[in-house]
Design a protein around this motif. Structure first.
Motif, PDB file in Angstrom:
ATOM      1  N   ASN A 192      20.792  44.891 -71.374  1.00  0.00           N
ATOM      2  CA  ASN A 192      21.821  43.478 -71.353  1.00  0.00           C
ATOM      3  C   ASN A 192      20.872  42.448 -72.211  1.00  0.00           C
ATOM      4  OD1 ASN A 192      23.670  44.022 -69.512  1.00  0.00           O
ATOM      5  ND2 ASN A 192      22.291  44.587 -68.008  1.00  0.00           N
ATOM      6  N   LEU A 193      21.412  41.972 -73.228  1.00  0.00           N
ATOM      7  CA  LEU A 193      20.753  41.098 -74.079  1.00  0.00           C
ATOM      8  C   LEU A 193      21.497  39.767 -74.267  1.00  0.00           C
ATOM      9  CD1 LEU A 193      20.140  43.652 -77.039  1.00  0.00           C
ATOM     10  CD2 LEU A 193      18.732  43.007 -75.188  1.00  0.00           C
ATOM     11  N   ARG A 194      20.960  38.682 -74.750  1.00  0.00           N
ATOM     12  CA  ARG A 194      21.428  37.385 -74.808  1.00  0.00           C
ATOM     13  C   ARG A 194      20.916  37.187 -76.505  1.00  0.00           C
ATOM     14  NH1 ARG A 194      21.296  32.271 -71.248  1.00  0.00           N
ATOM     15  NH2 ARG A 194      22.852  33.659 -70.393  1.00  0.00           N
ATOM     16  N   ILE A 195      22.047  37.134 -77.430  1.00  0.00           N
ATOM     17  CA  ILE A 195      21.853  36.894 -78.768  1.00  0.00           C
ATOM     18  C   ILE A 195      22.326  35.512 -79.244  1.00  0.00           C
ATOM     19  CG2 ILE A 195      22.232  38.036 -81.205  1.00  0.00           C
ATOM     20  CD1 ILE A 195      22.510  40.822 -79.837  1.00  0.00           C
ATOM     21  N   THR A 196      21.458  34.872 -79.853  1.00  0.00           N
ATOM     22  CA  THR A 196      21.513  33.883 -80.292  1.00  0.00           C
ATOM     23  C   THR A 196      21.593  33.603 -81.952  1.00  0.00           C
ATOM     24  OG1 THR A 196      20.832  32.368 -78.436  1.00  0.00           O
ATOM     25  CG2 THR A 196      21.215  31.183 -80.517  1.00  0.00           C
ATOM     26  N   ALA A 197      22.685  33.581 -82.462  1.00  0.00           N
ATOM     27  CA  ALA A 197      22.822  33.883 -83.957  1.00  0.00           C
ATOM     28  C   ALA A 197      23.448  32.546 -84.676  1.00  0.00           C
ATOM     29  CB  ALA A 197      23.622  34.902 -84.382  1.00  0.00           C
ATOM     30  N   GLY A 199      22.566  29.616 -83.986  1.00  0.00           N
ATOM     31  CA  GLY A 199      23.080  28.556 -82.790  1.00  0.00           C
ATOM     32  C   GLY A 199      24.210  29.110 -81.687  1.00  0.00           C
ATOM     33  N   ASP A 200      24.956  30.044 -82.255  1.00  0.00           N
ATOM     34  CA  ASP A 200      25.766  30.429 -81.533  1.00  0.00           C
ATOM     35  C   ASP A 200      25.390  31.752 -80.136  1.00  0.00           C
ATOM     36  OD1 ASP A 200      28.550  31.287 -80.138  1.00  0.00           O
ATOM     37  OD2 ASP A 200      28.875  32.778 -81.792  1.00  0.00           O
ATOM     38  N   THR A 201      25.505  31.488 -79.079  1.00  0.00           N
ATOM     39  CA  THR A 201      25.098  32.445 -78.042  1.00  0.00           C
ATOM     40  C   THR A 201      26.052  33.100 -77.260  1.00  0.00           C
ATOM     41  OG1 THR A 201      22.965  30.916 -77.477  1.00  0.00           O
ATOM     42  CG2 THR A 201      23.475  32.735 -76.029  1.00  0.00           C
ATOM     43  N   ARG A 202      25.711  34.718 -77.358  1.00  0.00           N
ATOM     44  CA  ARG A 202      26.726  35.569 -76.747  1.00  0.00           C
ATOM     45  C   ARG A 202      25.800  36.594 -75.645  1.00  0.00           C
ATOM     46  NH1 ARG A 202      31.602  36.788 -81.170  1.00  0.00           N
ATOM     47  NH2 ARG A 202      32.171  34.876 -81.535  1.00  0.00           N
ATOM     48  N   TYR A 265      30.416  49.269 -83.559  1.00  0.00           N
ATOM     49  CA  TYR A 265      29.416  48.556 -83.738  1.00  0.00           C
ATOM     50  C   TYR A 265      30.186  47.002 -83.842  1.00  0.00           C
ATOM     51  CZ  TYR A 265      29.676  48.885 -88.588  1.00  0.00           C
ATOM     52  OH  TYR A 265      30.358  48.938 -90.062  1.00  0.00           O
ATOM     53  N   GLU A 266      29.551  45.869 -83.561  1.00  0.00           N
ATOM     54  CA  GLU A 266      30.098  44.720 -83.873  1.00  0.00           C
ATOM     55  C   GLU A 266      29.077  43.984 -84.868  1.00  0.00           C
ATOM     56  OE1 GLU A 266      30.340  40.216 -81.890  1.00  0.00           O
ATOM     57  OE2 GLU A 266      30.728  41.715 -80.762  1.00  0.00           O
ATOM     58  N   LEU A 267      29.372  43.414 -86.085  1.00  0.00           N
ATOM     59  CA  LEU A 267      28.539  42.861 -87.078  1.00  0.00           C
ATOM     60  C   LEU A 267      28.403  41.437 -86.843  1.00  0.00           C
ATOM     61  CD1 LEU A 267      26.812  43.286 -89.552  1.00  0.00           C
ATOM     62  CD2 LEU A 267      29.303  43.310 -90.945  1.00  0.00           C
ATOM     63  N   ILE A 268      27.330  40.941 -86.986  1.00  0.00           N
ATOM     64  CA  ILE A 268      26.892  39.409 -86.768  1.00  0.00           C
ATOM     65  C   ILE A 268      26.215  39.045 -88.234  1.00  0.00           C
ATOM     66  CG2 ILE A 268      25.706  37.779 -85.681  1.00  0.00           C
ATOM     67  CD1 ILE A 268      25.856  39.400 -83.238  1.00  0.00           C
ATOM     68  N   ARG A 269      26.584  38.071 -88.891  1.00  0.00           N
ATOM     69  CA  ARG A 269      25.719  37.607 -90.109  1.00  0.00           C
ATOM     70  C   ARG A 269      25.339  36.248 -89.863  1.00  0.00           C
ATOM     71  NH1 ARG A 269      30.845  39.836 -90.934  1.00  0.00           N
ATOM     72  NH2 ARG A 269      31.160  41.278 -92.710  1.00  0.00           N
ATOM     73  N   SER A 274      17.921  35.055 -82.471  1.00  0.00           N
ATOM     74  CA  SER A 274      16.988  35.323 -81.346  1.00  0.00           C
ATOM     75  C   SER A 274      17.612  36.230 -80.550  1.00  0.00           C
ATOM     76  CB  SER A 274      16.555  33.755 -80.752  1.00  0.00           C
ATOM     77  OG  SER A 274      15.728  33.878 -79.568  1.00  0.00           O
ATOM     78  N   ILE A 275      16.774  37.092 -79.999  1.00  0.00           N
ATOM     79  CA  ILE A 275      17.288  38.251 -79.075  1.00  0.00           C
ATOM     80  C   ILE A 275      16.320  38.128 -77.806  1.00  0.00           C
ATOM     81  CG2 ILE A 275      17.954  40.564 -78.703  1.00  0.00           C
ATOM     82  CD1 ILE A 275      18.240  40.940 -81.575  1.00  0.00           C
ATOM     83  N   SER A 276      16.918  37.854 -76.604  1.00  0.00           N
ATOM     84  CA  SER A 276      16.177  37.979 -75.212  1.00  0.00           C
ATOM     85  C   SER A 276      16.873  39.171 -74.590  1.00  0.00           C
ATOM     86  CB  SER A 276      16.708  36.649 -74.616  1.00  0.00           C
ATOM     87  OG  SER A 276      15.838  36.612 -73.312  1.00  0.00           O
TER      88      SER A 276
END
Length: 320
Positions: A192-197, A199-202, A265-269, A274-276
């Motif tokens: 279970n991760l929280r990814i902020t890319a 400035g966008d957090t999901r 997979y989902e691709l984030i550019r 930041s990954i918690s």
């Protein structure tokens, strides 16, 4: 994201006529032993007069070896080894006006292969000797350099299992394959991760996050994201699926270069990620190395540039 804060586009340093010291930094007595020793010897001859081997061992800090070579007046630093050696040398070469190059000796050599360098030591040395430096930005995770990729989840676990099995049964390809199967069979639940890319957090539930800085690796497995890397972004691949069957299916599709964005997979550019993990520490893999690190994990593009020697493109040679 504030575009005014974006670092300027790198500009290539002027080409250097290499008539002085070429410092080849490596540990050819390890790994494949005599084969690496012979390869380094052949490369030193191909580099010509002025090439010198600077030996280091895992018990010593490679940064001290790089500093000694620079203090000796080296006009080119060559990392002789695999991706781990290249990564360690690059950490010390960030921001240096002196360029570095990579003489591939390791197992995978994804970074060197991405530069289109031959794995033949003489051909690689000749290409480096005649090559030109380019300024690039590299990836950093918690301020540590990586050149190809960094990951959290099932892949670092595979590397750990592989190391344990190698220690018991030796380095054989069938053993490496077994480490993958063994890790998949032991798989319990996704992270279970929280990814902020940028400035966008999901929030995500995933068995694997793969942060790529190497277009070569993505293209090798038929994955998307090369365009993001060429634009000085990371390509962050978040794997889908939460069962052993999903993992085996994804592995098979990667082997067949049939993994698809959206389905697998989902691709984030992003430039800044930041990954918690929700845990204080987690196993992180970067360029084949691994270590337990404190969460969250902060990925960013290096502010300092790395001057890396690249071979002259074949079409440029033909035109000449």
């Amino acid at each position: 994201m504030d575009e005014t804060a974006t670092p300027p586009t790198p500009t290539d340093p002027p080409a250097v006529a290499r008539s002085g010291l070429i410092a080849v930094i490596g540990n050819p007595s390890s790994g494949r032993n005599s084969r690496d020793e012979d390869a380094v010897g052949a490369a030193l001859k191909a580099f010509g007069p002025g090439a010198e081997l600077y030996r280091w061992t895992p018990e010593t800090d490679i940064a001290h070896t790089v500093e000694r070579a620079l203090a000796d007046g080296a006009e080119l630093i060559v990392a002789a080894g695999g991706d781990g050696t290249a990564m360690a040398v690059a950490q010390s070469m960030l921001g240096q006006s002196v360029p570095m190059a990579v003489l591939p000796l390791g197992t995978f050599n994804f970074f060197a292969r991405g530069l289109r360098l031959s794995e033949d030591p003489v051909q690689a040395a000749q290409a480096i000797r005649d090559g030109t430096p380019s300024s690039i930005r590299v990836g950093q995770v918690n301020k540590r350099v990586f050149l190809n990729n960094a990951s959290l989840g099932i892949y670092p676990a595979i590397l750990k299992a592989r190391e344990d099995i190698y220690a018991r049964w030796g380095r054989r390809r069938v053993v490496a394959h077994w480490s993958v199967i063994k890790t998949f069979l032991r798989f319990q639940r996704p992270m279970n991760l929280r990814i902020t890319a940028d400035g966008d957090t999901r929030n995500y539930r995933t068995p694997l996050v793969f942060v790529a800085r190497s277009a070569y690796q993505l293209e090798l497995f038929g994955l998307r994201g090369a365009g993001a890397i060429s634009d000085d972004h990371f390509a962050v691949l978040v794997a889908k699926g939460g069962s052993r069957a999903d993992l085996f299916r994804l592995a098979a599709r990667l082997v067949m270069s049939d993994a698809r964005e959206g389905r697998d997979y989902e691709l984030i550019r992003a430039r800044d990620v930041s990954i918690s993990t929700g845990r204080r520490r987690a196993l992180l893999a970067f360029d084949g190395e691994k270590s337990f690190e404190r969460s969250p994990f902060h990925f960013e593009m290096s502010s300092d540039l790395l001057n890396i020697v690249q071979p002259v493109p074949e079409d440029a040679e033909d035109a000449a």
